[in-house]
Design an enzyme around this catalytic site. Structure first.
Site, mmCIF file in Angstrom:
data_model
loop_
_atom_site.group_PDB
_atom_site.id
_atom_site.type_symbol
_atom_site.label_atom_id
_atom_site.label_comp_id
_atom_site.label_asym_id
_atom_site.label_seq_id
_atom_site.Cartn_x
_atom_site.Cartn_y
_atom_site.Cartn_z
ATOM 1 N NE ARG A 15 -1.166 2.648 2.785
ATOM 2 C CZ ARG A 15 -0.659 3.786 3.236
ATOM 3 N NH1 ARG A 15 -0.853 4.577 2.307
ATOM 4 N NH2 ARG A 15 -0.328 3.648 4.481
ATOM 5 C CG ASP A 16 3.213 4.138 3.199
ATOM 6 O OD1 ASP A 16 3.088 5.197 2.194
ATOM 7 O OD2 ASP A 16 3.360 4.469 4.393
ATOM 8 C CG HIS A 207 3.008 4.324 9.326
ATOM 9 N ND1 HIS A 207 2.738 3.062 8.536
ATOM 10 C CD2 HIS A 207 3.472 5.319 8.409
ATOM 11 C CE1 HIS A 207 2.744 3.710 7.091
ATOM 12 N NE2 HIS A 207 3.185 4.763 7.031
ATOM 13 C CG HIS A 209 7.160 7.613 6.217
ATOM 14 N ND1 HIS A 209 7.116 7.874 4.999
ATOM 15 C CD2 HIS A 209 6.048 6.909 6.780
ATOM 16 C CE1 HIS A 209 5.950 7.242 4.848
ATOM 17 N NE2 HIS A 209 5.470 6.646 5.657
ATOM 18 C CB CYS A 240 8.742 12.271 1.927
ATOM 19 S SG CYS A 240 8.150 13.709 2.544
HETATM 20 ZN ZN ZN Z 1 3.387 5.946 5.421
#
Ligand code: ZN
Length: 312
Positions: A15-16, A207, A209, A240
């Site tokens: 997904r991400d 979560h 990054h 990002c």
């Molecule tokens: Zn994310």
């Protein structure tokens, strides 16, 4: 709080990761990668997002992907769900858990959901009600929880206000997301402990990054506060939007390896993870970022040199 000796890692690359690629990944390839992921030992995988296909074309095959992938016993398949239509699709696709998306700040929320945070939250009321009459579980999230690219630091009063609303909806499984890599170990400690104090019965996950190389330190800070649930992405896939070429999620192999080196059990097969991460790196060389794929495991010992080499 005593540090746990076990953690649960949720794989989010389908997904991400795939969502932030400039190109759409062919459905067949997605299915193949997800099936490989499912052999690594993950108990939860975020497989897709039921957003409108026009908003995120990379996820337009969500229904198809869900229909074709393996479904090992005991594995929770999670998907992001932005609205009631998305929830209906997720229920029809037999997703186990729907994760709601919510931004901590109004400016990020306006940008992502076209509504201020609390207005977006009001839309969750019908979702929570619909989910109750179905087998799907619902979890919540707070994006930019540790810093917003438009508003900077987010005060803990904001997280508390959001969690109060989640509690009213019966949603107590909350993902705290450092969406653009602005967290540091102190802010993780402050926000996590602040929320645990106010909502001790909630289950929190992180979560993180790795935009600024802080994600592993932040994970360890979360672990010290009693967090045992973490998201990560194979090969560090996922970028990002505000910083082209910046790292995405912490690479699963880096997180698993780091924890295992610390004696924290992940119950995952790191070699299978590395093989799948390598495959992703080959397919998306510009989008991956992983220390382990560069340096190998600490346990990969090298043959001692016969001649003296200078270590700088
Ligand atoms: Zn994310």
């Amino acid at each position: 709080m005593e540090k746990s000796k076990k953690v649960i890692i949720t794989e989010v690359s389908p997904r991400d990761g795939f969502q932030s690629l400039p190109q759409s990944v062919p459905t067949e390839m997605k299915i193949d990668i997800i099936n490989r992921i499912l052999t690594c030992g993950f108990k939860q995988v975020e497989v897709t997002s039921f957003v409108h296909p026009k908003a995120v074309p990379q996820m337009s095959d969500a229904d198809e992907v869900l229909q074709a992938i393996d479904r090992p016993d005991g594995v929770i398949l999670r998907a992001l769900v932005p609205n009631l239509q998305g929830l209906e699709r997720a229920i029809a696709a037999k997703v186990d858990k729907a994760k709601l998306m919510l931004s901590a700040t109004d400016s990020h929320s306006l940008n992502n959901a076209n509504a201020k945070t609390m207005d977006a939250m009001r839309g969750f009321e019908e979702l929570a009600a619909r989910a109750e009459s179905s087998p799907i579980k619902v979890s919540g999230s707070i994006s930019v929880a540790f810093g917003c690219p438009y508003e900077g630091i987010v005060p803990i009063t904001r997280h508390i206000e959001i969690c109060k609303r989640y509690e009213q909806l019966g949603i107590t499984d909350i993902s705290l997301a450092d969406t653009t890599g602005m967290a540091n170990p102190e802010s993780v400690k402050r926000i996590v402990s602040g929320l645990q104090e106010r909502f001790p019965e909630f289950q929190y996950s992180l979560h993180l990054h790795n935009t600024r190389g802080m994600a592993f330190a932040n994970a360890v800070a979360g672990l010290a506060e009693g967090i045992v649930d973490f998201d990560s992405s194979l090969a560090g896939l996922g970028g990002c939007p505000y910083a082209p070429n910046a790292s995405g999620n912490i690479a699963t192999e880096d997180l698993v390896h780091g924890f295992e080196e610390m004696g924290i059990q992940t119950n995952l097969d790191l070699d299978r993870i590395l093989n799948t991460a390598k495959l992703l790196q080959e397919k998306f060389p510009n989008e991956s970022d992983s220390f382990l794929l560069k340096a190998g495991k600490c346990s990969d010992l090298h043959k001692a040199p016969t001649e003296q080499i200078k270590l700088g």
